[in-house]
Design an enzyme around this catalytic site. Structure first.
Site, PDB file in Angstrom:
ATOM      1  N   GLY A  15       0.828  -1.172  -0.212  1.00 37.73           N
ATOM      2  CA  GLY A  15      -0.067  -0.140   0.000  1.00 37.73           C
ATOM      3  C   GLY A  15       0.770   1.237  -0.134  1.00 37.73           C
ATOM      4  N   THR A  16       2.139   1.059  -0.109  1.00 39.43           N
ATOM      5  CA  THR A  16       3.003   2.482  -0.356  1.00 39.43           C
ATOM      6  C   THR A  16       2.238   3.333  -1.510  1.00 39.43           C
ATOM      7  OG1 THR A  16       4.409   1.293  -1.547  1.00 39.43           O
ATOM      8  CG2 THR A  16       5.089   1.539   0.601  1.00 39.43           C
ATOM      9  N   HIS A 110       3.876   0.680 -13.400  1.00 41.83           N
ATOM     10  CA  HIS A 110       4.715  -0.580 -13.278  1.00 41.83           C
ATOM     11  C   HIS A 110       6.117  -0.116 -13.261  1.00 41.83           C
ATOM     12  CE1 HIS A 110       6.150  -4.546 -14.614  1.00 41.83           C
ATOM     13  NE2 HIS A 110       7.062  -3.942 -15.250  1.00 41.83           N
ATOM     14  N   ASP A 151       0.418  -5.146 -18.903  1.00 41.23           N
ATOM     15  CA  ASP A 151       1.394  -4.237 -19.233  1.00 41.23           C
ATOM     16  C   ASP A 151       1.386  -3.586 -20.705  1.00 41.23           C
ATOM     17  OD1 ASP A 151       2.002  -4.440 -16.645  1.00 41.23           O
ATOM     18  OD2 ASP A 151       3.436  -5.856 -16.854  1.00 41.23           O
ATOM     19  N   GLU A 180       8.267   6.822  -8.970  1.00 40.19           N
ATOM     20  CA  GLU A 180       6.836   6.477  -8.781  1.00 40.19           C
ATOM     21  C   GLU A 180       5.906   7.394  -8.170  1.00 40.19           C
ATOM     22  OE1 GLU A 180       5.707   2.435  -8.102  1.00 40.19           O
ATOM     23  OE2 GLU A 180       7.643   1.562  -8.708  1.00 40.19           O
TER      24      GLU A 180
HETATM   25  C1  GAR Z   1       4.167  -0.480  -7.078  1.00 44.83           C
HETATM   26  O1  GAR Z   1       4.845   0.577  -6.639  1.00 44.83           O
HETATM   27  C2  GAR Z   1       4.859  -0.999  -8.693  1.00 44.83           C
HETATM   28  O2  GAR Z   1       6.032  -0.901  -8.414  1.00 44.83           O
HETATM   29  C3  GAR Z   1       4.284  -2.374  -8.601  1.00 44.83           C
HETATM   30  O3  GAR Z   1       3.918  -2.892  -7.238  1.00 44.83           O
HETATM   31  C4  GAR Z   1       4.180  -1.909  -6.434  1.00 44.83           C
HETATM   32  C5  GAR Z   1       2.945  -1.859  -5.223  1.00 44.83           C
HETATM   33  O4  GAR Z   1       3.757  -1.543  -3.929  1.00 44.83           O
HETATM   34  N1  GAR Z   1       3.563  -2.759  -9.566  1.00 44.83           N
HETATM   35  C6  GAR Z   1       3.701  -3.685 -10.562  1.00 44.83           C
HETATM   36  O5  GAR Z   1       4.802  -4.631 -10.332  1.00 44.83           O
HETATM   37  C7  GAR Z   1       2.642  -3.911 -11.444  1.00 44.83           C
HETATM   38  N2  GAR Z   1       3.182  -4.922 -12.413  1.00 44.83           N
HETATM   39  P1  GAR Z   1       2.704  -1.163  -2.778  1.00 44.83           P
HETATM   40  O6  GAR Z   1       1.844  -2.527  -2.748  1.00 44.83           O
HETATM   41  O7  GAR Z   1       3.447  -1.013  -1.686  1.00 44.83           O
HETATM   42  O8  GAR Z   1       1.899   0.075  -3.356  1.00 44.83           O
END
Ligand code: GAR
Length: 210
Positions: A15-16, A110, A151, A180
């Site tokens: 959830g960041t 992504h 993607d 990001e």
């Molecule tokens: C996102 O920040 C992104 O880098 C990655 O998952 C993270 C989620 O982290 N997304 C992918 O790889 C999509 N293919 P989070 O759960 O801490 O927000």
């Protein structure tokens, strides 16, 4: 005051990404509100963050449904009920079949420069491991509209970072995540301002209205 963009955030993990969006909204740099969070796991940390922020949160688990279609319908029903304008995938790790009505208003982030290091089974930390193993000198992140291929939807924003020979996957992940945190709010704000136009496989960014 103009109506705020109503976001539905879908997550499976830490959830960041959600926390970053909430932070940008608090700071007044993103004209939006998160009206619902859909989590594919009851144990996701992101779900706890959402609940702590008082956001209506629903757990929709793939294993509770017989098919991808049935699961996708249940997810879409939650988004419909919340009156979502834009769906933001934020580390959502389950296949959701995007219905027609959400095409063009669903985004994903992504952690690589698409079309490199993407596709099925290429997500999260695995991406940064592959980047280091390949020895590329640049990586980054991509925000794109979601279609029903992994993607592959039209690209909205990309930001690049350097990769040094000595970098570990964790080093790259940290550097990419900083980008990001700017890229996703930037893409969402462009959508909120009505400045994204999908033309075939590409996105045209319209100039700001005077
Ligand atoms: C996102 O920040 C992104 O880098 C990655 O998952 C993270 C989620 O982290 N997304 C992918 O790889 C999509 N293919 P989070 O759960 O801490 O927000």
């Amino acid at each position: 005051m103009a109506k705020k963009l109503r976001l539905g955030v879908m997550l499976s993990g830490g959830g960041t990404t959600l926390l970053n969006l909430l932070d940008r909204i608090d700071r007044g740099t993103l004209d939006a509100e998160v009206v619902v969070v859909v989590s594919s796991l009851s144990t996701a940390r992101g779900r706890e963050h959402a609940e702590r922020h008082g956001i209506p949160t629903h757990v929709v688990r793939r294993k509770d449904f017989a098919s991808t279609e049935a699961f996708s319908d249940a997810v879409s029903a939650q988004l419909d009920a919340a009156g979502v304008d834009l769906v933001c995938l934020a580390g959502f790790m389950v296949m959701w079949h995007v219905p027609e009505r959400y095409l063009g208003r669903t985004m994903n982030i992504h952690p690589a420069l698409i079309p490199s290091f993407c596709g099925q089974s290429m997500y999260g930390h695995l991406v940064h491991e592959a980047v280091v193993a390949k020895g590329v000198k640049l990586s980054g992140c991509t925000v794109h509209f979601v279609n029903n291929e992994y993607d592959a939807g039209p690209i909205i924003v990309q930001k690049a970072v350097p990769v040094a020979y000595e970098d570990t996957p964790d080093d790259v992940a940290r550097r990419v995540f900083v980008q990001e945190c700017d890229a996703y709010p930037e893409a969402i704000q462009l959508f909120a301002e009505g400045r994204l136009r999908i033309e075939g496989d590409r996105v045209r960014i319209l100039p700001k209205a005077p």
